[in-house]
Design an enzyme around this catalytic site. Structure first.
Site, PDB file in Angstrom:
ATOM      1  N   HIS A  61       0.825  -1.220   0.000  1.00 22.60           N
ATOM      2  CA  HIS A  61       0.000   0.000   0.000  1.00 22.60           C
ATOM      3  C   HIS A  61       0.855   1.265   0.000  1.00 22.60           C
ATOM      4  O   HIS A  61       1.289   1.733   1.050  1.00 22.60           O
ATOM      5  CB  HIS A  61      -0.922  -0.025   1.228  1.00 22.60           C
ATOM      6  CG  HIS A  61      -1.948   1.055   1.273  1.00 22.60           C
ATOM      7  ND1 HIS A  61      -3.311   0.817   1.302  1.00 22.60           N
ATOM      8  CD2 HIS A  61      -1.836   2.407   1.288  1.00 22.60           C
ATOM      9  CE1 HIS A  61      -3.970   1.962   1.344  1.00 22.60           C
ATOM     10  NE2 HIS A  61      -3.093   2.954   1.341  1.00 22.60           N
ATOM     11  N   HIS A  91       1.066   5.139  -2.370  1.00 23.18           N
ATOM     12  CA  HIS A  91       0.513   5.996  -3.430  1.00 23.18           C
ATOM     13  C   HIS A  91       1.710   6.607  -4.149  1.00 23.18           C
ATOM     14  O   HIS A  91       2.596   7.186  -3.484  1.00 23.18           O
ATOM     15  CB  HIS A  91      -0.346   7.105  -2.831  1.00 23.18           C
ATOM     16  CG  HIS A  91      -1.520   6.585  -2.050  1.00 23.18           C
ATOM     17  ND1 HIS A  91      -2.798   6.605  -2.533  1.00 23.18           N
ATOM     18  CD2 HIS A  91      -1.590   6.010  -0.818  1.00 23.18           C
ATOM     19  CE1 HIS A  91      -3.623   6.081  -1.633  1.00 23.18           C
ATOM     20  NE2 HIS A  91      -2.908   5.706  -0.581  1.00 23.18           N
ATOM     21  N   HIS A  98      -9.792   1.844   0.155  1.00 22.34           N
ATOM     22  CA  HIS A  98      -9.559   2.420   1.481  1.00 22.34           C
ATOM     23  C   HIS A  98     -10.878   2.386   2.256  1.00 22.34           C
ATOM     24  O   HIS A  98     -11.893   2.884   1.776  1.00 22.34           O
ATOM     25  CB  HIS A  98      -9.122   3.876   1.367  1.00 22.34           C
ATOM     26  CG  HIS A  98      -7.709   4.066   0.918  1.00 22.34           C
ATOM     27  ND1 HIS A  98      -7.245   3.627  -0.291  1.00 22.34           N
ATOM     28  CD2 HIS A  98      -6.660   4.673   1.524  1.00 22.34           C
ATOM     29  CE1 HIS A  98      -5.963   3.952  -0.407  1.00 22.34           C
ATOM     30  NE2 HIS A  98      -5.580   4.595   0.676  1.00 22.34           N
ATOM     31  N   GLU A 146     -10.586   3.675   7.902  1.00 26.26           N
ATOM     32  CA  GLU A 146      -9.504   4.523   8.403  1.00 26.26           C
ATOM     33  C   GLU A 146     -10.178   5.690   9.139  1.00 26.26           C
ATOM     34  O   GLU A 146      -9.990   5.866  10.335  1.00 26.26           O
ATOM     35  CB  GLU A 146      -8.652   5.024   7.219  1.00 26.26           C
ATOM     36  CG  GLU A 146      -7.506   5.966   7.610  1.00 26.26           C
ATOM     37  CD  GLU A 146      -6.839   6.608   6.372  1.00 26.26           C
ATOM     38  OE1 GLU A 146      -7.414   6.556   5.264  1.00 26.26           O
ATOM     39  OE2 GLU A 146      -5.736   7.188   6.537  1.00 26.26           O
ATOM     40  N   ASP A 190       2.092   6.966   2.330  1.00 22.85           N
ATOM     41  CA  ASP A 190       2.703   8.121   1.654  1.00 22.85           C
ATOM     42  C   ASP A 190       3.934   8.507   2.477  1.00 22.85           C
ATOM     43  O   ASP A 190       3.894   9.489   3.240  1.00 22.85           O
ATOM     44  CB  ASP A 190       1.714   9.298   1.624  1.00 22.85           C
ATOM     45  CG  ASP A 190       0.366   8.905   1.036  1.00 22.85           C
ATOM     46  OD1 ASP A 190       0.243   8.884  -0.199  1.00 22.85           O
ATOM     47  OD2 ASP A 190      -0.553   8.611   1.815  1.00 22.85           O
TER      48      ASP A 190
HETATM   49  N1  HPA Z   1      -5.407   7.948   2.192  1.00 24.66           N
HETATM   50  C1  HPA Z   1      -6.432   8.165   1.376  1.00 24.66           C
HETATM   51  N2  HPA Z   1      -6.294   8.677   0.186  1.00 24.66           N
HETATM   52  C2  HPA Z   1      -5.078   8.982  -0.233  1.00 24.66           C
HETATM   53  C3  HPA Z   1      -3.988   8.802   0.562  1.00 24.66           C
HETATM   54  C4  HPA Z   1      -4.158   8.254   1.839  1.00 24.66           C
HETATM   55  O1  HPA Z   1      -3.207   8.065   2.606  1.00 24.66           O
HETATM   56  N3  HPA Z   1      -2.903   9.205  -0.133  1.00 24.66           N
HETATM   57  C5  HPA Z   1      -3.351   9.617  -1.327  1.00 24.66           C
HETATM   58  N4  HPA Z   1      -4.674   9.493  -1.397  1.00 24.66           N
HETATM   59 ZN    ZN Z   2      -3.548   5.030   1.273  1.00 25.92          ZN
END
Ligand code: HPA
Ligand code: ZN
Length: 330
Positions: free
Chosen positions: A12, A14, A192, A195, A274
């Site tokens: 995971h 980006h 996602h 979270e 990220d």
């Molecule tokens: N979470 C959700 N969306 C995203 C993220 C993340 O960490 N990074 C880029 N888009």
């Molecule tokens: Zn993410």
């Protein structure tokens, strides 16, 4: 001990979110774009909370506007991953940012990314696979266009379809059509969920989108029946502990449920999401988990075997990477 040398599997990330701040600053300078507002005094990215993070993320991404930029980005990102001992990594790539969801432009961006990935594989022995990703707050129509890009490039390098972005925007079910398109193209699915929203969001991801992996998913811990379902259905969670703590989903690692989920039998894996935005990398993640929960090299080896099992790649690639992880002494 140092965890740097352990061969790691990361599911995971980006691609834009992994961009080193220096790289984005350099590109902004080349293009005469003023991005000074998104950087802190120490040169790292600066933002207030998750929603501001998404804005800063999109601002940083605005200077990535050619296939060549993405080729350079891919090289920079894979260099850092390889440095942290990552041998296989999956990354979310958005046609929204790569050619504005136009299929022919998307093909050009993808070709540049793939060339750069092949170069890194030769030079640093790291394997990259791409998951085409919709951005939730861009809405279901955009997600369908993204799914069309995914359909047209499915197979080989592009192994999956997913969704990130603002979990508070719309419902998972609004995107079912786009996910169906991707499934029909033979892509594996992740989204996602869990979270920023609670267990219901994870349930909706399973019921409405029929994903086999969940990005984060950690708030499933709030519902024991849902945890049982994750175990029974063999759903893998792409857990990003450093991201969750940095963004304030949990106050600290001690409060993070990764160890409890693992103890309950859920397939958990570890990723950075990220990394420069959250001031982390895979070595730091392992060090922090080891300090907090006492996990050792044998625990991480098991975790990496779980990750390669759940990777979206073809079986020949999976076998090749599995052997690398299995060869790790513990
Ligand atoms: N979470 C959700 N969306 C995203 C993220 C993340 O960490 N990074 C880029 N888009
Ligand atoms: Zn993410």
């Amino acid at each position: 001990m140092s965890f740097k040398a352990l061969p790691k599997v990361e599911l995971h990330t980006h691609i834009e979110g992994a961009a080193p701040p220096d790289f984005i600053r350099g590109l902004a300078k080349e293009k005469n774009v003023d991005l000074s507002g998104i950087f802190a005094a120490d040169g790292g990215y600066a933002y207030r909370d998750f929603w501001h993070f998404l804005e800063v993320y999109e601002a940083a991404t605005s200077v990535l506007n050619s296939p060549q930029d993405y080729a350079r980005l891919t090289r920079a990102v894979l260099e850092n991953c390889a440095e942290a001992g990552v041998v296989y990594v999956e990354t979310f790539i958005s046609p929204d940012f790569c050619g504005g969801r136009d299929v022919s432009a998307w093909r050009d961006y993808l070709a540049a990314i793939q060339d750069a990935a092949a170069e890194a594989e030769r030079d640093a022995g790291i394997t990259l696979r791409g998951i085409v990703t919709a951005v939730r707050h861009f809405g279901p129509d955009a997600a369908r266009e993204v799914a069309r890009c995914a359909q047209q490039t499915a197979g080989g390098f592009i192994t999956g379809y997913g969704m990130g972005g603002d979990e508070k925007s719309g419902k998972q079910g609004d995107f079912a059509y786009a996910f169906d398109m991707a499934r029909e193209a033979g892509l594996k699915l992740t989204t996602h969920a869990g979270e920023w929203n609670g267990p219901d969001e994870v349930r909706a991801a399973l019921d409405d989108l029929r994903v086999e992996r969940i990005g984060h998913g950690v708030r499933a811990i709030e519902d024991p029946a849902l945890v049982d379902r994750l175990v029974q259905d063999g759903i893998t969670l792409e857990v990003c502990p450093g991201s969750n703590v940095f963004l304030g989903v949990y106050p600290d690692l001690a409060a993070h449920p990764i160890a409890r989920l693992r103890d309950r039998g859920v397939k958990v894996t570890v990723s950075t999401d990220d990394p420069p935005f959250f001031r982390t990398d895979m070595v730091k993640e392992y060090e922090d988990l080891s300090r907090q929960f006492g996990w050792d090299a044998a625990d991480f080896k098991a975790l990496n075997l779980t990750a390669i099992e759940a990777a979206f790649c073809d079986d020949a690639t999976r076998e090749r990477v599995r052997k690398i992880v299995e060869a790790q002494d513990v």
